[in-house]
Design a protein around this motif. Structure first.
Motif, PDB file in Angstrom:
ATOM      1  N   ILE A  63       0.788  -1.309   0.078  1.00 43.96           N
ATOM      2  CA  ILE A  63       0.070   0.055  -0.069  1.00 43.96           C
ATOM      3  C   ILE A  63       0.773   1.271  -0.051  1.00 43.96           C
ATOM      4  O   ILE A  63       1.827   1.245   0.625  1.00 43.96           O
ATOM      5  N   GLY A  64       0.597   2.298  -0.926  1.00 43.63           N
ATOM      6  CA  GLY A  64       1.332   3.374  -0.767  1.00 43.63           C
ATOM      7  C   GLY A  64       2.021   3.459  -2.076  1.00 43.63           C
ATOM      8  O   GLY A  64       2.417   2.614  -2.617  1.00 43.63           O
ATOM      9  N   PHE A  65       2.790   4.681  -2.189  1.00 36.67           N
ATOM     10  CA  PHE A  65       3.856   4.944  -3.183  1.00 36.67           C
ATOM     11  C   PHE A  65       5.198   4.357  -2.803  1.00 36.67           C
ATOM     12  O   PHE A  65       5.732   4.797  -1.695  1.00 36.67           O
ATOM     13  N   ARG A  66       5.664   3.364  -3.613  1.00 38.66           N
ATOM     14  CA  ARG A  66       6.758   2.638  -3.204  1.00 38.66           C
ATOM     15  C   ARG A  66       7.744   2.720  -4.473  1.00 38.66           C
ATOM     16  O   ARG A  66       7.626   2.124  -5.383  1.00 38.66           O
ATOM     17  N   ILE A  67       8.732   3.332  -3.975  1.00 36.67           N
ATOM     18  CA  ILE A  67       9.978   3.382  -4.848  1.00 36.67           C
ATOM     19  C   ILE A  67      11.398   3.146  -3.872  1.00 36.67           C
ATOM     20  O   ILE A  67      11.122   3.121  -2.789  1.00 36.67           O
ATOM     21  N   GLY A  68      12.320   3.019  -4.516  1.00 38.05           N
ATOM     22  CA  GLY A  68      13.694   2.814  -3.581  1.00 38.05           C
ATOM     23  C   GLY A  68      13.783   4.065  -2.586  1.00 38.05           C
ATOM     24  O   GLY A  68      14.104   3.460  -1.660  1.00 38.05           O
ATOM     25  N   TYR A  69      13.563   4.984  -2.836  1.00 33.48           N
ATOM     26  CA  TYR A  69      13.785   6.223  -1.878  1.00 33.48           C
ATOM     27  C   TYR A  69      12.916   5.993  -0.593  1.00 33.48           C
ATOM     28  O   TYR A  69      13.165   6.025   0.407  1.00 33.48           O
ATOM     29  N   THR A  70      11.684   5.411  -0.822  1.00 38.11           N
ATOM     30  CA  THR A  70      10.591   5.211   0.263  1.00 38.11           C
ATOM     31  C   THR A  70      11.243   4.103   0.939  1.00 38.11           C
ATOM     32  O   THR A  70      10.677   4.049   2.368  1.00 38.11           O
ATOM     33  N   TYR A  71      11.906   3.329   0.512  1.00 42.19           N
ATOM     34  CA  TYR A  71      12.308   2.070   1.304  1.00 42.19           C
ATOM     35  C   TYR A  71      13.461   2.382   2.152  1.00 42.19           C
ATOM     36  O   TYR A  71      13.911   1.770   3.077  1.00 42.19           O
ATOM     37  N   GLU A 120      12.150   6.731   5.846  1.00 41.77           N
ATOM     38  CA  GLU A 120      10.674   6.777   6.323  1.00 41.77           C
ATOM     39  C   GLU A 120      10.156   8.304   6.308  1.00 41.77           C
ATOM     40  O   GLU A 120       8.923   8.370   5.663  1.00 41.77           O
ATOM     41  N   ARG A 121      11.175   8.944   6.130  1.00 48.00           N
ATOM     42  CA  ARG A 121      10.429  10.676   5.856  1.00 48.00           C
ATOM     43  C   ARG A 121      10.032  10.733   4.394  1.00 48.00           C
ATOM     44  O   ARG A 121       9.155  11.339   4.181  1.00 48.00           O
ATOM     45  N   ALA A 122      10.973   9.958   3.561  1.00 51.37           N
ATOM     46  CA  ALA A 122      10.625  10.327   2.342  1.00 51.37           C
ATOM     47  C   ALA A 122       9.242   9.376   1.845  1.00 51.37           C
ATOM     48  O   ALA A 122       8.512   9.662   1.134  1.00 51.37           O
ATOM     49  N   ARG A 123       9.141   8.376   2.510  1.00 52.88           N
ATOM     50  CA  ARG A 123       7.610   7.541   2.313  1.00 52.88           C
ATOM     51  C   ARG A 123       6.642   8.429   2.652  1.00 52.88           C
ATOM     52  O   ARG A 123       5.637   8.666   2.112  1.00 52.88           O
ATOM     53  N   ARG A 124       6.714   8.970   3.888  1.00 50.01           N
ATOM     54  CA  ARG A 124       5.456   9.889   4.282  1.00 50.01           C
ATOM     55  C   ARG A 124       5.194  10.891   3.494  1.00 50.01           C
ATOM     56  O   ARG A 124       4.049  11.115   3.169  1.00 50.01           O
ATOM     57  N   LYS A 125       6.155  11.780   3.121  1.00 54.00           N
ATOM     58  CA  LYS A 125       6.092  12.938   2.189  1.00 54.00           C
ATOM     59  C   LYS A 125       5.511  12.415   0.769  1.00 54.00           C
ATOM     60  O   LYS A 125       4.439  12.946   0.168  1.00 54.00           O
ATOM     61  N   ALA A 126       6.075  11.506   0.274  1.00 51.51           N
ATOM     62  CA  ALA A 126       5.652  10.683  -1.027  1.00 51.51           C
ATOM     63  C   ALA A 126       4.399  10.447  -1.079  1.00 51.51           C
ATOM     64  O   ALA A 126       3.418  10.392  -1.924  1.00 51.51           O
ATOM     65  N   LEU A 178       5.303  11.766 -11.364  1.00 52.47           N
ATOM     66  CA  LEU A 178       6.596  12.663 -11.308  1.00 52.47           C
ATOM     67  C   LEU A 178       6.568  13.530  -9.974  1.00 52.47           C
ATOM     68  O   LEU A 178       7.774  13.392  -9.415  1.00 52.47           O
ATOM     69  N   LEU A 179       5.456  14.056  -9.439  1.00 54.73           N
ATOM     70  CA  LEU A 179       5.671  14.918  -8.360  1.00 54.73           C
ATOM     71  C   LEU A 179       5.861  13.951  -7.055  1.00 54.73           C
ATOM     72  O   LEU A 179       7.087  14.548  -6.065  1.00 54.73           O
ATOM     73  N   ALA A 180       5.399  12.996  -6.910  1.00 52.44           N
ATOM     74  CA  ALA A 180       5.774  12.046  -5.826  1.00 52.44           C
ATOM     75  C   ALA A 180       7.292  11.493  -6.031  1.00 52.44           C
ATOM     76  O   ALA A 180       7.752  11.512  -4.932  1.00 52.44           O
ATOM     77  N   TYR A 181       7.774  11.136  -7.145  1.00 58.48           N
ATOM     78  CA  TYR A 181       9.314  10.935  -7.203  1.00 58.48           C
ATOM     79  C   TYR A 181      10.139  12.097  -6.682  1.00 58.48           C
ATOM     80  O   TYR A 181      10.982  11.775  -6.095  1.00 58.48           O
ATOM     81  N   LEU A 182       9.789  13.087  -7.231  1.00 54.81           N
ATOM     82  CA  LEU A 182      10.729  14.326  -6.916  1.00 54.81           C
ATOM     83  C   LEU A 182      10.707  14.406  -5.565  1.00 54.81           C
ATOM     84  O   LEU A 182      11.629  14.812  -4.856  1.00 54.81           O
ATOM     85  N   THR A 183       9.628  14.382  -4.732  1.00 56.58           N
ATOM     86  CA  THR A 183       9.317  14.630  -3.339  1.00 56.58           C
ATOM     87  C   THR A 183      10.328  13.798  -2.677  1.00 56.58           C
ATOM     88  O   THR A 183      10.830  13.835  -1.617  1.00 56.58           O
ATOM     89  N   ALA A 184      10.117  12.274  -3.153  1.00 57.73           N
ATOM     90  CA  ALA A 184      10.889  11.105  -2.293  1.00 57.73           C
ATOM     91  C   ALA A 184      12.277  11.464  -2.492  1.00 57.73           C
ATOM     92  O   ALA A 184      13.073  11.154  -1.330  1.00 57.73           O
ATOM     93  N   LYS A 185      12.993  11.688  -3.642  1.00 57.20           N
ATOM     94  CA  LYS A 185      14.111  12.071  -3.854  1.00 57.20           C
ATOM     95  C   LYS A 185      14.693  13.074  -2.999  1.00 57.20           C
ATOM     96  O   LYS A 185      15.769  13.162  -2.547  1.00 57.20           O
ATOM     97  N   ARG A 186      13.744  14.306  -3.024  1.00 57.85           N
ATOM     98  CA  ARG A 186      14.318  15.426  -2.262  1.00 57.85           C
ATOM     99  C   ARG A 186      14.380  15.063  -0.821  1.00 57.85           C
ATOM    100  O   ARG A 186      15.383  15.445  -0.056  1.00 57.85           O
ATOM    101  N   GLU A 187      13.416  14.389  -0.327  1.00 58.85           N
ATOM    102  CA  GLU A 187      13.221  14.314   1.220  1.00 58.85           C
ATOM    103  C   GLU A 187      14.421  13.183   1.487  1.00 58.85           C
ATOM    104  O   GLU A 187      15.368  13.406   2.512  1.00 58.85           O
ATOM    105  N   PRO A 225      18.402   4.207 -11.145  1.00 58.67           N
ATOM    106  CA  PRO A 225      18.737   3.502  -9.915  1.00 58.67           C
ATOM    107  C   PRO A 225      17.660   4.349  -8.645  1.00 58.67           C
ATOM    108  O   PRO A 225      17.367   5.387  -8.958  1.00 58.67           O
ATOM    109  N   LEU A 226      17.216   3.458  -7.820  1.00 59.73           N
ATOM    110  CA  LEU A 226      16.368   3.935  -6.686  1.00 59.73           C
ATOM    111  C   LEU A 226      14.962   4.208  -7.112  1.00 59.73           C
ATOM    112  O   LEU A 226      14.531   4.928  -6.445  1.00 59.73           O
TER     113      LEU A 226
END
Length: 247
Positions: free
Chosen positions: A35-43, A46-52, A92-101, A173-174
């Motif tokens: 459940i949720g937006f899952r990419i390498g950064y979110t794994y 935890e901060r990236a997972r919440r924001k994404a 795209l926005l969720a990816y950029l958010t996860a990467k930034r966080e 990658p990621l």
């Protein structure tokens, strides 16, 4: 209201509500598996997972609401354009958010004594080339006047560009190498799956261009080919996910 209009509204309502529910689950996700937006950064963060999850959840909900509100006024092909634009922008926005966080969190930590493992991107160049070739054929048929300038046909051709962009995106990658091992097998499987779908689309368009008045037997044959391509794509994606470490 005719039956076609009612069917279009019900279709938009059903798919829109599905997206709204999926968006709510994503927004409220607390790390549940699947459940949720899952990419390498979110794994990795935890901060990236919440924001994404917040960004992707809101974007998915807004896409569902737009689909419900616009479906009574749009011809059948255009709800797909709303979905592609809404979910594509959300991704795209969720990816950029996860990467930034993730990067902000890494900057707040002390540098490790030894460099971490270098994650090599999977080699998907041949699949990207194949998809670019298939997309090019579709637009050649369209620009040469072999296909009707129907919005649905144009949207199908544009869909191939979206699949191509998605393949490039997930090969980084990621991004789509989701399991802790990060072997890139899932990204390769996804690239193969998208190449198969793109090949099926250009085959459908080519048959429509060469034989506009297809016989019922040919229509059934193309339907079977389409189902086979979709089955192969789904099987390849799921198998690669298993090999990457999801089971």
């Amino acid at each position: 209201m005719n039956g076609y209009g009612l069917l279009r509204i019900l279709y938009g309502l059903f798919l829109g509500l599905f997206l709204i529910i999926a968006g709510i689950l994503t927004f409220t996700s607390k790390g549940e598996p699947g459940i949720g937006f899952r990419i390498g950064y979110t794994y990795l963060s935890e901060r990236a997972r919440r924001k994404a999850n917040r960004v992707s959840g809101i974007g998915t909900i807004l896409t569902g609401i737009a689909l419900v509100l616009l479906s009574p006024f749009l011809p059948m092909p255009w709800p797909f354009a709303v979905i592609i634009a809404g979910l594509g922008g959300t991704l795209l926005l969720a990816y950029l958010t996860a990467k930034r966080e993730y990067e902000l969190e890494e900057l707040s930590k002390e540098a490790p004594e030894k460099p971490g493992r270098r994650i090599e991107p999977p080699r998907v160049g041949k699949y990207i080339t194949l998809q670019a070739f298939f997309a090019g054929l579709s637009f050649v048929l369209l620009l040469a006047g072999k296909l009707p300038r129907d919005p649905g046909v144009v949207l199908i051709a544009i869909l191939q560009l979206f699949l191509l962009a998605l393949t490039v995106f997930v090969s980084r990658p990621l991004v789509f190498q989701l399991a802790p091992k990060f072997n890139g097998k899932m990204a390769l499987g996804f690239a193969r799956a998208m190449a198969a779908v793109s090949a099926m689309v250009v085959l459908q368009l080519a048959v429509a261009a060469l034989n506009p008045k297809a016989s019922p037997l040919l229509v059934i044959l193309m339907l079977l080919i389409s189902l086979g391509a979709v089955f192969y794509a789904a099987f390849t994606a799921l198998t690669s996910a298993y090999e990457e470490g999801y089971y």
